[in-house]
Design an enzyme around this catalytic site. Structure first.
Site, PDB file in Angstrom:
ATOM      1  N   ASP A  34       0.688  -1.050   0.070  1.00 24.57           N
ATOM      2  CA  ASP A  34       0.203  -0.413  -0.129  1.00 24.57           C
ATOM      3  C   ASP A  34       0.881   1.798   0.017  1.00 24.57           C
ATOM      4  OD1 ASP A  34      -1.588  -2.104   0.100  1.00 24.57           O
ATOM      5  OD2 ASP A  34      -2.711  -1.230   2.170  1.00 24.57           O
ATOM      6  N   SER A  83     -36.097  -6.542 -16.137  1.00 22.05           N
ATOM      7  CA  SER A  83     -35.664  -7.501 -15.232  1.00 22.05           C
ATOM      8  C   SER A  83     -35.824  -8.568 -15.683  1.00 22.05           C
ATOM      9  CB  SER A  83     -36.515  -6.820 -14.023  1.00 22.05           C
ATOM     10  OG  SER A  83     -37.730  -6.594 -14.063  1.00 22.05           O
ATOM     11  N   LEU A  84     -35.273  -9.574 -14.410  1.00 27.75           N
ATOM     12  CA  LEU A  84     -35.784 -10.834 -14.690  1.00 27.75           C
ATOM     13  C   LEU A  84     -37.084 -11.159 -14.271  1.00 27.75           C
ATOM     14  CD1 LEU A  84     -32.057 -11.610 -14.138  1.00 27.75           C
ATOM     15  CD2 LEU A  84     -33.509 -11.785 -16.453  1.00 27.75           C
ATOM     16  N   GLU A 113     -25.257 -17.964 -12.956  1.00 25.73           N
ATOM     17  CA  GLU A 113     -24.517 -17.125 -12.276  1.00 25.73           C
ATOM     18  C   GLU A 113     -25.028 -16.848 -10.925  1.00 25.73           C
ATOM     19  OE1 GLU A 113     -24.743 -14.188 -15.155  1.00 25.73           O
ATOM     20  OE2 GLU A 113     -24.280 -14.730 -16.697  1.00 25.73           O
ATOM     21  N   LYS A 115     -27.216 -14.592  -8.343  1.00 25.57           N
ATOM     22  CA  LYS A 115     -27.665 -13.172  -8.707  1.00 25.57           C
ATOM     23  C   LYS A 115     -27.414 -12.522  -7.233  1.00 25.57           C
ATOM     24  CE  LYS A 115     -32.849 -11.944  -9.391  1.00 25.57           C
ATOM     25  NZ  LYS A 115     -32.502 -10.298  -8.835  1.00 25.57           N
ATOM     26  N   ASP A 117     -27.713  -9.219  -4.952  1.00 26.02           N
ATOM     27  CA  ASP A 117     -28.490  -8.742  -3.765  1.00 26.02           C
ATOM     28  C   ASP A 117     -27.673  -7.137  -4.089  1.00 26.02           C
ATOM     29  OD1 ASP A 117     -30.159  -8.023  -3.188  1.00 26.02           O
ATOM     30  OD2 ASP A 117     -31.048  -8.682  -1.534  1.00 26.02           O
ATOM     31  N   GLU A 173     -23.506  -5.604 -11.104  1.00 29.12           N
ATOM     32  CA  GLU A 173     -24.666  -5.383 -10.128  1.00 29.12           C
ATOM     33  C   GLU A 173     -23.432  -4.497  -9.037  1.00 29.12           C
ATOM     34  OE1 GLU A 173     -27.684  -5.934 -10.103  1.00 29.12           O
ATOM     35  OE2 GLU A 173     -28.219  -5.777  -7.885  1.00 29.12           O
ATOM     36  N   TYR A 226     -22.632  -9.413 -17.893  1.00 31.54           N
ATOM     37  CA  TYR A 226     -23.808  -8.795 -19.103  1.00 31.54           C
ATOM     38  C   TYR A 226     -23.555  -7.527 -20.067  1.00 31.54           C
ATOM     39  CZ  TYR A 226     -28.913  -8.392 -22.045  1.00 31.54           C
ATOM     40  OH  TYR A 226     -29.128  -7.960 -22.529  1.00 31.54           O
ATOM     41  N   LYS A 288     -29.522 -18.021 -18.307  1.00 29.69           N
ATOM     42  CA  LYS A 288     -29.972 -17.445 -19.027  1.00 29.69           C
ATOM     43  C   LYS A 288     -28.540 -18.557 -20.085  1.00 29.69           C
ATOM     44  CE  LYS A 288     -27.635 -13.625 -17.207  1.00 29.69           C
ATOM     45  NZ  LYS A 288     -26.320 -12.184 -17.008  1.00 29.69           N
ATOM     46  N   LYS A 312     -35.078 -17.472  -7.214  1.00 26.86           N
ATOM     47  CA  LYS A 312     -34.727 -17.200  -6.122  1.00 26.86           C
ATOM     48  C   LYS A 312     -34.571 -17.707  -5.336  1.00 26.86           C
ATOM     49  CE  LYS A 312     -36.220 -12.452  -5.718  1.00 26.86           C
ATOM     50  NZ  LYS A 312     -35.355 -11.229  -5.566  1.00 26.86           N
ATOM     51  N   CYS A 406     -45.034   0.029  33.315  1.00 27.73           N
ATOM     52  CA  CYS A 406     -43.327   0.383  32.846  1.00 27.73           C
ATOM     53  C   CYS A 406     -41.932  -0.214  33.721  1.00 27.73           C
ATOM     54  CB  CYS A 406     -43.101   2.189  32.017  1.00 27.73           C
ATOM     55  SG  CYS A 406     -41.710   2.667  31.345  1.00 27.73           S
ATOM     56  N   CYS A 409     -39.764   3.304  34.764  1.00 26.34           N
ATOM     57  CA  CYS A 409     -40.057   3.630  35.353  1.00 26.34           C
ATOM     58  C   CYS A 409     -41.694   4.016  36.256  1.00 26.34           C
ATOM     59  CB  CYS A 409     -41.131   5.157  35.135  1.00 26.34           C
ATOM     60  SG  CYS A 409     -42.510   5.211  33.705  1.00 26.34           S
ATOM     61  N   CYS A 424     -46.327   3.008  27.259  1.00 28.23           N
ATOM     62  CA  CYS A 424     -45.983   4.105  28.840  1.00 28.23           C
ATOM     63  C   CYS A 424     -46.227   5.954  28.344  1.00 28.23           C
ATOM     64  CB  CYS A 424     -44.423   4.195  29.143  1.00 28.23           C
ATOM     65  SG  CYS A 424     -44.085   5.204  30.655  1.00 28.23           S
ATOM     66  N   CYS A 430     -39.766  10.101  31.777  1.00 24.26           N
ATOM     67  CA  CYS A 430     -40.107   8.299  31.888  1.00 24.26           C
ATOM     68  C   CYS A 430     -38.229   8.024  30.804  1.00 24.26           C
ATOM     69  CB  CYS A 430     -40.655   7.078  30.790  1.00 24.26           C
ATOM     70  SG  CYS A 430     -39.977   5.654  30.364  1.00 24.26           S
TER      71      CYS A 430
HETATM   72  S1  IVH Z   1     -29.312 -10.777 -15.973  1.00 21.53           S
HETATM   73  C1  IVH Z   1     -32.029  -8.689 -19.340  1.00 21.53           C
HETATM   74  N1  IVH Z   1     -27.377 -11.244 -14.009  1.00 21.53           N
HETATM   75  O1  IVH Z   1     -31.009  -8.769 -11.288  1.00 21.53           O
HETATM   76  C2  IVH Z   1     -31.102  -9.863 -18.186  1.00 21.53           C
HETATM   77  N2  IVH Z   1     -28.902  -9.738 -13.315  1.00 21.53           N
HETATM   78  O2  IVH Z   1     -34.468  -8.586 -12.177  1.00 21.53           O
HETATM   79  C3  IVH Z   1     -29.964  -8.557 -17.409  1.00 21.53           C
HETATM   80  N3  IVH Z   1     -28.678  -9.649 -11.093  1.00 21.53           N
HETATM   81  O3  IVH Z   1     -31.752  -6.478 -12.496  1.00 21.53           O
HETATM   82  C4  IVH Z   1     -30.063  -8.805 -16.097  1.00 21.53           C
HETATM   83  N4  IVH Z   1     -27.087 -10.721 -10.443  1.00 21.53           N
HETATM   84  O4  IVH Z   1     -30.062  -5.958 -10.744  1.00 21.53           O
HETATM   85  C5  IVH Z   1     -28.322 -10.442 -14.189  1.00 21.53           C
HETATM   86  N5  IVH Z   1     -25.973 -12.781 -13.007  1.00 21.53           N
HETATM   87  C6  IVH Z   1     -27.471 -11.844 -12.960  1.00 21.53           C
HETATM   88  C7  IVH Z   1     -27.279 -10.876 -11.953  1.00 21.53           C
HETATM   89  C8  IVH Z   1     -28.541 -10.038 -12.567  1.00 21.53           C
HETATM   90  C9  IVH Z   1     -28.313  -9.616 -10.488  1.00 21.53           C
HETATM   91  C10 IVH Z   1     -30.020  -8.096 -11.058  1.00 21.53           C
HETATM   92  C11 IVH Z   1     -29.486  -7.472 -11.707  1.00 21.53           C
HETATM   93  C12 IVH Z   1     -31.276  -6.999 -12.584  1.00 21.53           C
HETATM   94  C13 IVH Z   1     -32.108  -8.090 -11.617  1.00 21.53           C
HETATM   95  C14 IVH Z   1     -32.776  -8.797 -12.151  1.00 21.53           C
END
Ligand code: IVH
Length: 667
Positions: A34, A83-84, A113, A115, A117, A173, A226, A288, A312, A406, A409, A424, A430
């Site tokens: 560092d 989104s998915l 992959e 997912k 968060d 993400e 992606y 995918k 999920k 309480c 008090c 209370c 209190c």
């Molecule tokens: S692919 C059109 N891959 O989950 C496909 N999404 O509801 C684009 N996320 O908006 C998404 N890990 O924020 C993809 N390995 C992953 C992911 C991922 C997290 C999130 C992302 C997306 C949401 C899908």
């Protein structure tokens, strides 16, 4: 140093530092200390100051961010950010596979992959250089958070090699690791700031912070998953991600190609167990179709791709023994039963306590001490009890005695009709309620007294220096200096802060009093409607509910407060101390002239501050919104309005008005 030499060295250093960033933040294999890294960074900083003509926003020196405040500009995504759709069990997953096979009329290898968060981001690169970073927003428009993205050191500013497309977008993400999250919350606890609920919220909140140097300190990270563009290296998604890794992006190592849905299911089951060992949160698995041409063939529905789906995970749940129940008294006097548990490990941390919410909760579960209970982490910091295993109950089970007095008090608790919690009623004597009231009083959105934090209040109360909020205004510097970890300077700051608070506007004072159900907005409405504390304290129930958004519950609480001796006494003392109990002249102006109109404020103004203008908009029935969209009616534009905001306003054809024109509208 002459210019030619300087630029040569600057480029050398930039390349070297970027290389070390990649080694450290992406590969987790640092090759220099560092200390050596810092020396190089300092040398570069010095040269860049000496030769400002070589400024580059993507220089490693810019990753520390700036403390300039910025507003986010909304920009249109080149490719919509969808989104998915989610699946929750094996059956739904197999339905997805059947749909895919039917549409393609053949089997399709998948890529599995994690997912992550966190919060989604789209990064654009041109000729190997980072150009911009856009949040998802509503999928069509997102916020331009480029300056904040630059501070995330695992995101490359310049790509390695030369076989990347001239122009492409890569999505991923942004997340916060458990380590960074805990560090942040520890710091917040020390500063008396409210804790962040979970790493996801912390990441999303951090990315939207106005001050990029603060973002730089929070340790955000980013996995990319992606790639989008015209000339991607391969028809295989898996290969494209592998390439992205070679160019310097952080791509997860936990990616697997699956030949069929059975292999996908194995991957899911493996990670459902294994995820607790990851240093960050994942909430599922993304599946995918690997081939991009097959992806195109499958296409999109209006909301999500047909070629991908997410699986999920169920919230993690563990069983443990209920040892005892404590009762906590909150700032408002609300009683919360808290379960003490046999310590158990759950989603990354050891859980010892869980919230039980209220008496009903205990009754519904028919809960007893020594029961085996199920615990989950929900959206809140404190985990919750979600069930009890009645079958395993034995003789050791002991009835839970719900307190009637309480614990702080001794006052008899009350439970109002229709309310879930016991209270209370001893609002003014209190201890936790008094301390809570003082803490609320000094907080940022209330009196905003600098230098005072939760700990100091605690100390001052315990040492008997203050008995309630009025005591703050009698404090002397000499009383504070002897307190632990105080000192002359801090004591002086506190006294000055208290003095300065006397200028706080009436609506904030009203909010600061902590009258039940009188939050920030309600306080504003009441202040605007009654103009001063005397009118308000004499207002009848009918007067009160006649005010927009004031209902029975609030009206009753206000009346009760001003009828009580303690309330009256407190106000009298605060009046003597010199607090503002009268609305400012220019705040009284109110009408419905701006009803249904939404405003975006941008730039600096001559007569009013931005906050004052915001209040004026609200007081006159209008709406103040943060960013420009097609739905904005007016832009209230001052000096130094951001160029991209200007561009957007012009593009959408939104009317721009100046300060004078605005004041004319509400006259
Ligand atoms: S692919 C059109 N891959 O989950 C496909 N999404 O509801 C684009 N996320 O908006 C998404 N890990 O924020 C993809 N390995 C992953 C992911 C991922 C997290 C999130 C992302 C997306 C949401 C899908």
């Amino acid at each position: 140093m002459i210019r030619e030499e300087a630029i040569k060295r600057i480029q050398e250093l930039r390349q070297e530092l970027e290389y070390h960033n990649h080694k450290y933040y992406v590969l987790a294999q640092p090759v220099i200390s560092d200390y050596d890294y810092d020396i190089k960074l300092k040398e570069l900083q010095k040269l860049e100051i000496e030769f400002p003509e070589f400024f580059d926003p993507n220089s490693p020196t810019q990753r520390v961010g700036s403390d300039r405040n910025m507003e986010f500009i909304q920009v249109k995504h080149k490719y919509e950010m969808l989104s998915l759709s989610n699946t929750y069990n094996e059956g739904e997953l197999r339905d997805f596979d059947n749909r895919v096979q039917k549409l393609l009329m053949e089997t399709a290898p998948y890529v599995c992959e994690l997912k992550f968060d966190g919060t989604a981001i789209g990064l654009t690169y041109e000729n190997g250089v980072f150009i911009k970073g856009i949040t998802r927003g509503d999928g069509e428009f997102g916020d331009d958070v480029t300056a904040n993205v630059r501070t995330i050191k695992s995101i490359p500013m310049k790509l390695i090699g030369d076989n990347f497309p001239d122009e492409f977008e890569i999505r991923g993400e942004i997340f916060m690791s458990h380590f960074a999250f805990e560090k942040l919350n520890k710091q917040r606890e020390e500063n008396g700031d409210p804790l962040m609920v979970n790493p996801r919220n912390a990441a999303a909140g951090t990315l939207k912070m106005q001050n990029s140097s603060a973002v730089a300190q929070r340790g955000l990270d980013c996995y990319l998953y992606y790639m989008l563009g015209e000339k991607l290296p391969s028809d295989s998604h898996f290969e494209n991600l592998r390439n992205a890794g070679l160019w310097g992006f952080k791509v997860s190592e936990h990616i697997k190609k699956a030949q069929n849905i059975d292999e996908v299911w194995q991957f899911i089951q493996y990670w459902d167990k294994e995820r607790i060992n990851l240093p960050y949160d994942i909430d599922g698995i993304v599946i995918k179709v690997d081939s991009l041409s097959k992806q195109r063939q499958l296409g999109f529905t209006s909301k999500s791709p047909r070629w991908a789906i997410s699986y999920k995970f169920k919230a993690e749940r563990v069983a443990t023994k209920l040892l005892s129940v404590d009762f906590q008294v909150g700032r408002t006097g609300a009683i919360t039963p808290v379960a003490n548990l046999d310590p158990v490990f759950l989603s990354g941390s050891t859980v010892k306590r869980a919230s039980l919410h209220n008496a009903d909760q205990i009754a519904i579960f028919d809960l007893k001490i020594n029961d085996l209970v199920y615990v989950e982490k929900g959206g809140e910091i404190i985990p919750k009890i979600v069930g009890v295993d009645l079958e395993s109950r034995d003789q050791s089970a002991i009835e839970i005695f719900y307190i009637t007095e309480c614990p702080e008090c001794g006052a008899e608790l009350i439970r109002e009709e229709g309310e879930a919690k016991h209270y209370c009623p001893n609002e003014f004597s209190c201890p936790p309620q008094i301390k809570g009231k003082i803490q609320h009083f000094i907080s940022r959105k209330a009196m905003n007294i600098d230098g005072l934090g939760e700990e100091t209040i605690d100390l001052m109360y315990t040492k008997g220096l203050i008995k309630d909020i009025t005591g703050l205004y009698d404090l002397k510097k000499e009383q504070l200096v002897p307190l632990e970890r105080m000192g002359e300077k801090s004591a002086e700051n506190i006294i000055n802060g208290i003095e300065a608070s006397k200028n706080t506007p009436f609506e904030k004072v009203l909010f600061a009093l902590g009258i039940r159900f009188v939050g920030e907005t309600v306080a504003k409405k009441l202040a605007a409607a009654f103009e001063n504390i005397d009118n308000l304290s004499q207002a009848s129930f009918e007067d009160l509910i006649a005010v927009d958004e004031i209902g029975d519950r609030i009206a009753e609480s206000v009346i009760k407060y001003f009828k009580s001796d303690s309330g009256k006494n407190l106000i009298d003392k605060l009046k003597v101390a010199g607090l503002k109990f009268q609305i400012e002249e220019n705040n009284i102006q109110k009408s419905n002239k701006l009803e249904g109109k939404s405003f975006v404020i941008s730039g600096v103004f001559e007569k009013y501050s931005r906050d004052e203008l915001k209040d004026l908009i609200i007081l006159n029935g209008g709406k103040n919104v943060g960013s420009i969209s097609a739905k904005t009616d007016f832009i209230l534009a001052g000096d130094k309005m951001g160029p991209s905001k200007l561009e957007k306003a012009e593009k959408l054809g939104i009317k721009m008005i100046g300060e004078d024109e605005f004041l004319e509208m509400i006259k």
